[in-house]
Design an enzyme around this catalytic site. Structure first.
Site, mmCIF file in Angstrom:
data_model
loop_
_atom_site.group_PDB
_atom_site.id
_atom_site.type_symbol
_atom_site.label_atom_id
_atom_site.label_comp_id
_atom_site.label_asym_id
_atom_site.label_seq_id
_atom_site.Cartn_x
_atom_site.Cartn_y
_atom_site.Cartn_z
ATOM 1 N N LYS A 1 0.706 -1.373 -0.061
ATOM 2 C CA LYS A 1 -0.018 -0.076 0.013
ATOM 3 C C LYS A 1 0.778 1.277 -0.149
ATOM 4 O O LYS A 1 1.857 1.437 0.804
ATOM 5 C CB LYS A 1 -0.675 0.086 1.117
ATOM 6 C CG LYS A 1 -2.004 1.200 1.145
ATOM 7 C CD LYS A 1 -2.753 0.904 2.335
ATOM 8 C CE LYS A 1 -3.655 2.034 2.771
ATOM 9 N NZ LYS A 1 -4.664 2.049 3.789
ATOM 10 N N SER B 1 -8.987 3.280 2.778
ATOM 11 C CA SER B 1 -7.993 3.731 2.214
ATOM 12 C C SER B 1 -7.072 2.615 1.473
ATOM 13 O O SER B 1 -6.274 3.101 0.639
ATOM 14 C CB SER B 1 -7.125 4.860 2.759
ATOM 15 O OG SER B 1 -6.515 4.115 4.047
ATOM 16 N N SER C 1 -10.196 0.738 6.930
ATOM 17 C CA SER C 1 -9.434 0.903 5.734
ATOM 18 C C SER C 1 -9.096 -0.514 5.002
ATOM 19 O O SER C 1 -8.567 -0.651 3.833
ATOM 20 C CB SER C 1 -8.289 1.943 5.758
ATOM 21 O OG SER C 1 -8.740 2.996 5.933
#
Length: 465
Positions: free
Chosen positions: A76, A152, A176
């Site tokens: 990520k 996210s 997230s």
């Protein structure tokens, strides 16, 4: 069978048996990433990925059995990767290349993972949708490419669901990992506080942690086994007794609390209700004691204000440490809104926000003290359309992702599991929350539900393209 149809566990087995090579896997996934770039899964591709795969093949030939050796992986874009651009989802940091890996990325690399690139994220992880000014496309669910894959960790979820990665690194500060997993028919786990180190720690009220995004519970456990190694000096660090992947058989009957109330002025979505009722029925059939209880605390005005203030304070701290003043105008409007909110705060208001959040978390822990697990929806509704979050973004995000933040505040483990795909082809998930440091038991329960066919093995159209 195409290579991406194999689970991560199957790929690792095939790599060690020399039935496939890391280079073959890496080439396969890089080609798929290029073919499906419109899904918005990736920010940056690692130009050295094939070299990493070649080194992994040499090590495998020499008998090395590192846990993830040769397995392609995405990181990520909120986690620092040495030598690979790390933007934090922000145009203000579009050219930033770290010199060192974050703690968890270092663990994954030392375990032999081949880093294919950085998966898409919202700016500084501040929204539950993945859209930024670094990438041309938002991260969308491959089941419905006109809808966000949440955030996210939206890029990670998109990549795994579309067959662009076997498994992915993700992170979770208020849901997230779990809400993107729900939008993409995946398994996504947020570990207990301290199991995966956030090193270096920046706050005593730690809500964010890293965890796995996967297609199967076994794959999630394999990745978590590598990530679960505390950094020296971690204030909350602890180690699990044994391997998660080798302990996926549940040893006892559990007592499960459940609710579907959103805690907001938004009614419970019928599909979210259906997901929980289906899961409760399966759990009861497996011998567990499932009881519906009232929601411990609603999203009242005090709680909404506390979350807003705390989020603004945290984002401002990150921006202040990473973005030079001349580049502030490059930040997205919502980030600038949070910075402006932070300017209105003083020490007393930040401490007051922390106190409200602590009381909120304590209320949940007290209400479920007699239970082993809590069952709720993961999201209050299906994946939302691109452009949905206009107007009061914070309010819209809260109403949709209302079920996940309490687990972060309480520091307990939580996992989103696939439930079903509705008549419009949209995925829905269920959310299981365990007791602190009983991550292994939560994973074992998830594996039991997987074996009991709580969800079908489904794939989006892009999987076959």
């Amino acid at each position: 069978m195409s290579l991406h149809e194999l689970t991560a566990a199957q790929q690792l087995k095939a790599l060690r048996a020399k039935e496939i090579s890391s280079r073959e896997l890496t080439e396969h996934y890089l080609a798929r990433i290029e073919r499906h770039a419109g899904l918005g899964a990736f920010v940056t591709i690692n130009e050295n990925a094939l070299d990493e795969a070649a080194r992994a093949d040499e090590q495998l030939a020499g008998g090395d059995r590192a846990a993830l050796l040769g397995l392609p992986l995405g990181i990520k874009d909120l986690a620092a990767t040495a030598g690979i651009r790390t933007t934090f989802g922000s145009a203000a940091l579009a050219e930033f290349v770290p010199r060192e890996d974050s703690w968890t990325v270092g663990l994954l690399r030392r375990a032999g993972a081949v880093v294919l690139g950085k998966t898409n994220t919202s700016e500084f992880g501040a929204t539950c949708y993945t859209e930024n000014d670094v990438t041309p496309n938002p991260a969308v669910t491959p089941y419905a490419p006109t809808r966000y894959s949440s955030g996210s960790s939206g890029g990670a979820a998109t990549a795994v669901a579309a067959g662009l990665l076997p498994v992915a690194h993700a992170s979770d500060g208020a849901g997230s990992i779990r809400t993107p997993a729900a939008t993409c028919h995946l398994v996504g786990m947020k570990p207990s506080r301290g199991l995966v180190s956030p090193a270096p720690a920046t706050s005593f009220l730690l809500t964010s942690t890293e965890g796995p995004m996967a297609r199967t519970v076994e794959d999630a456990a394999l990745l978590l086994d590598v990530m679960a190694s505390p950094a020296p000096g971690d204030l909350y660090g602890w180690r699990n007794d044994g391997s998660f992947a080798s302990a996926l058989t549940l040893q006892r009957r559990l007592k499960v609390a459940m609710w579907t109330d959103s805690g907001t002025d938004e009614d419970t979505d019928p599909q979210a209700e259906l997901a929980v009722r289906r899961a409760a029925e399966v759990l009861t059939g497996l011998g567990h004691d499932v009881r519906e209880i009232p929601l411990p605390w609603r999203w009242d005005w005090h709680m909404r204000r506390a979350v807003t203030h705390w989020f603004a304070y945290q984002v401002a701290a990150v921006v202040g440490n990473t973005v030079s003043p001349p580049r502030i105008p490059l930040l997205r409007p919502y980030t600038r809104h949070l910075l402006a909110t932070n300017e209105t705060l003083n020490v007393q208001s930040v401490v007051a926000a922390q106190a409200v959040l602590a009381r909120y978390a304590s209320a949940f822990l007290a209400a479920v003290d007699d239970y082993d697990v809590v069952l709720t929806p993961t999201t209050n509704g299906p994946p939302v359309p691109i452009g949905y979050y206009t107007g009061d973004e914070a309010d819209l995000m809260l109403k949709w992702s209302c079920h996940t933040p309490w687990a972060n505040l309480a520091g307990v483990p939580a996992i989103s599991l696939p439930s079903h795909v509705d008549g419009d082809g949209l995925p829905h998930g269920v959310h299981l929350v365990g007791r602190a440091r009983r991550d292994a038991e939560l994973l074992a329960l998830a594996a039991q539900l997987e074996s009991a066919a709580l969800w079908d093995e489904l794939h989006p159209p892009s999987w076959h393209q």
